[in-house]
Design a protein around this motif. Structure first.
Motif, PDB file in Angstrom:
ATOM      1  N   ALA A 146       0.839  -1.202   0.000  1.00  0.00           N
ATOM      2  CA  ALA A 146       0.000   0.000   0.000  1.00  0.00           C
ATOM      3  C   ALA A 146       0.876   1.255   0.000  1.00  0.00           C
ATOM      4  O   ALA A 146       0.544   2.260  -0.642  1.00  0.00           O
ATOM      5  N   LYS A 147       2.006   1.190   0.689  1.00  0.00           N
ATOM      6  CA  LYS A 147       2.922   2.335   0.738  1.00  0.00           C
ATOM      7  C   LYS A 147       3.521   2.609  -0.637  1.00  0.00           C
ATOM      8  O   LYS A 147       3.612   3.764  -1.068  1.00  0.00           O
ATOM      9  N   GLU A 148       3.932   1.556  -1.334  1.00  0.00           N
ATOM     10  CA  GLU A 148       4.491   1.718  -2.683  1.00  0.00           C
ATOM     11  C   GLU A 148       3.449   2.276  -3.642  1.00  0.00           C
ATOM     12  O   GLU A 148       3.749   3.131  -4.476  1.00  0.00           O
ATOM     13  N   TYR A 149       2.226   1.785  -3.503  1.00  0.00           N
ATOM     14  CA  TYR A 149       1.148   2.272  -4.374  1.00  0.00           C
ATOM     15  C   TYR A 149       0.819   3.732  -4.056  1.00  0.00           C
ATOM     16  O   TYR A 149       0.596   4.535  -4.969  1.00  0.00           O
ATOM     17  N   GLY A 150       0.815   4.073  -2.772  1.00  0.00           N
ATOM     18  CA  GLY A 150       0.562   5.460  -2.383  1.00  0.00           C
ATOM     19  C   GLY A 150       1.625   6.401  -2.924  1.00  0.00           C
ATOM     20  O   GLY A 150       1.308   7.506  -3.400  1.00  0.00           O
ATOM     21  N   SER A 151       2.878   5.959  -2.874  1.00  0.00           N
ATOM     22  CA  SER A 151       3.976   6.780  -3.415  1.00  0.00           C
ATOM     23  C   SER A 151       3.833   6.939  -4.924  1.00  0.00           C
ATOM     24  O   SER A 151       4.067   8.025  -5.470  1.00  0.00           O
ATOM     25  N   TYR A 152       3.448   5.864  -5.586  1.00  0.00           N
ATOM     26  CA  TYR A 152       3.226   5.919  -7.038  1.00  0.00           C
ATOM     27  C   TYR A 152       2.147   6.944  -7.378  1.00  0.00           C
ATOM     28  O   TYR A 152       2.320   7.772  -8.288  1.00  0.00           O
ATOM     29  N   LEU A 153       1.033   6.910  -6.656  1.00  0.00           N
ATOM     30  CA  LEU A 153      -0.063   7.851  -6.921  1.00  0.00           C
ATOM     31  C   LEU A 153       0.372   9.287  -6.671  1.00  0.00           C
ATOM     32  O   LEU A 153      -0.010  10.201  -7.426  1.00  0.00           O
ATOM     33  N   LYS A 154       1.163   9.496  -5.622  1.00  0.00           N
ATOM     34  CA  LYS A 154       1.640  10.851  -5.316  1.00  0.00           C
ATOM     35  C   LYS A 154       2.583  11.345  -6.408  1.00  0.00           C
ATOM     36  O   LYS A 154       2.492  12.509  -6.841  1.00  0.00           O
ATOM     37  N   ILE A 155       3.491  10.479  -6.852  1.00  0.00           N
ATOM     38  CA  ILE A 155       4.409  10.860  -7.931  1.00  0.00           C
ATOM     39  C   ILE A 155       3.625  11.160  -9.206  1.00  0.00           C
ATOM     40  O   ILE A 155       3.908  12.132  -9.919  1.00  0.00           O
ATOM     41  N   ARG A 156       2.636  10.330  -9.489  1.00  0.00           N
ATOM     42  CA  ARG A 156       1.794  10.529 -10.682  1.00  0.00           C
ATOM     43  C   ARG A 156       1.101  11.895 -10.638  1.00  0.00           C
ATOM     44  O   ARG A 156       1.085  12.641 -11.632  1.00  0.00           O
ATOM     45  N   LYS A 157       0.549  12.212  -9.487  1.00  0.00           N
ATOM     46  CA  LYS A 157      -0.142  13.496  -9.320  1.00  0.00           C
ATOM     47  C   LYS A 157       0.822  14.671  -9.462  1.00  0.00           C
ATOM     48  O   LYS A 157       0.544  15.645 -10.180  1.00  0.00           O
ATOM     49  N   ASN A 158       1.969  14.588  -8.782  1.00  0.00           N
ATOM     50  CA  ASN A 158       2.943  15.688  -8.815  1.00  0.00           C
ATOM     51  C   ASN A 158       3.595  15.836 -10.184  1.00  0.00           C
ATOM     52  O   ASN A 158       3.905  16.952 -10.617  1.00  0.00           O
ATOM     53  N   TYR A 159       3.806  14.703 -10.860  1.00  0.00           N
ATOM     54  CA  TYR A 159       4.356  14.766 -12.217  1.00  0.00           C
ATOM     55  C   TYR A 159       3.401  15.527 -13.129  1.00  0.00           C
ATOM     56  O   TYR A 159       3.813  16.413 -13.892  1.00  0.00           O
ATOM     57  N   LYS A 160       2.116  15.188 -13.065  1.00  0.00           N
ATOM     58  CA  LYS A 160       1.125  15.849 -13.921  1.00  0.00           C
ATOM     59  C   LYS A 160       1.038  17.338 -13.615  1.00  0.00           C
ATOM     60  O   LYS A 160       0.929  18.168 -14.537  1.00  0.00           O
ATOM     61  N   SER A 161       1.113  17.685 -12.333  1.00  0.00           N
ATOM     62  CA  SER A 161       1.084  19.103 -11.945  1.00  0.00           C
ATOM     63  C   SER A 161       2.284  19.844 -12.517  1.00  0.00           C
ATOM     64  O   SER A 161       2.159  20.962 -13.035  1.00  0.00           O
ATOM     65  N   HIS A 162       3.453  19.195 -12.447  1.00  0.00           N
ATOM     66  CA  HIS A 162       4.679  19.817 -12.948  1.00  0.00           C
ATOM     67  C   HIS A 162       4.607  20.048 -14.453  1.00  0.00           C
ATOM     68  O   HIS A 162       4.885  21.166 -14.943  1.00  0.00           O
ATOM     69  N   ILE A 163       4.232  19.015 -15.198  1.00  0.00           N
ATOM     70  CA  ILE A 163       4.174  19.139 -16.669  1.00  0.00           C
ATOM     71  C   ILE A 163       3.088  20.136 -17.070  1.00  0.00           C
ATOM     72  O   ILE A 163       3.267  20.934 -18.005  1.00  0.00           O
ATOM     73  N   ARG A 164       1.957  20.098 -16.379  1.00  0.00           N
ATOM     74  CA  ARG A 164       0.855  21.028 -16.662  1.00  0.00           C
ATOM     75  C   ARG A 164       1.325  22.479 -16.509  1.00  0.00           C
ATOM     76  O   ARG A 164       1.048  23.334 -17.360  1.00  0.00           O
ATOM     77  N   MET A 165       2.048  22.755 -15.416  1.00  0.00           N
ATOM     78  CA  MET A 165       2.547  24.110 -15.158  1.00  0.00           C
ATOM     79  C   MET A 165       3.614  24.511 -16.178  1.00  0.00           C
ATOM     80  O   MET A 165       3.645  25.662 -16.628  1.00  0.00           O
ATOM     81  N   LYS A 166       4.479  23.562 -16.528  1.00  0.00           N
ATOM     82  CA  LYS A 166       5.526  23.873 -17.509  1.00  0.00           C
ATOM     83  C   LYS A 166       4.920  24.262 -18.859  1.00  0.00           C
ATOM     84  O   LYS A 166       5.430  25.162 -19.536  1.00  0.00           O
TER      85      LYS A 166
END
Length: 200
Positions: A146-166
């Motif tokens: 569950a921890k690995e999956y939670g980290s994956y979801l957080k990275i996915r969310k933050n990655y999308k935010s970063h690319i969206r802003m760029k």
């Protein structure tokens, strides 16, 4: 595991051989045991049950071994999939560190549409996550924690935010490093964690 199975088979074989020798040679009579007092039907049933139990245990150990191998294989596939996702995230982050790349992406996107209606924007946001359904499946089946999956979801969310802003603010230098260092550090930590668990 193999040693345990061999031991079970050996014990069952010895018991059958001893029973067969005792029955054929009438060995109990030689050592002063009254053969007529022995119930050979009961003895044969007991020995038969011992053999069945031995076969059952052997089959169980083999089945258990195959299950362990299958689980290990699934875990390796899950780790490779996550590593691929994180490698692609880092490649895309590096690619969009170039202002020209972000500007070209912005020109291709249609900002008059909602984000989910723009296929070009969706493509940039989802390039690393082609295997998202597989990763969800790994999480549901317990192959990844569950921890690995939670980290994956957080990275996915933050990655999308970063690319969206760029893309949206390609001409604004204030957004050029929007959470970039934190995102890359998070990805690197997750990759190191996956490698160490794989080695164990």
């Amino acid at each position: 595991m193999r040693k345990s199975i061999r031991n079970i088979i050996a014990v069952c074989t010895i018991i059958v051989c001893l029973y067969f020798i005792a029955d054929v040679t009438n060995f109990p009579s030689f050592v002063g045991i009254n053969v007529f007092a022995l119930n050979w039907n009961v003895a044969s049933i007991v020995i038969g049950n011992i053999i069945i139990i031995g076969l059952f245990l052997s089959t169980y150990f083999l089945f258990d071994k195959r299950n362990i191998a299958k689980e290990n294989n699934q875990r390796e596939i899950a780790v490779l999939t996550l590593q691929l996702v994180y490698d692609t995230c880092r490649e895309m982050i590096d690619l969009f560190s170039n202002d020209a790349t972000a500007e070209n992406a912005a020109k291709k996107c249609d900002f008059n549409k909602l984000e989910f209606q723009d296929p070009i924007m969706q493509q940039y946001l989802n390039i690393p996550f082609d295997n998202h359904a597989d990763i969800v499946g790994f999480a549901k089946s317990g192959v990844i924690t569950a921890k690995e999956y939670g980290s994956y979801l957080k990275i996915r969310k933050n990655y999308k935010s970063h690319i969206r802003m760029k893309i949206a603010f390609f001409d604004c230098k204030d957004f050029s490093c929007y959470k970039k260092k934190e995102l890359i550090s998070h990805i690197q930590n997750e990759q190191k964690g996956l490698k160490s668990k794989k080695e164990v």
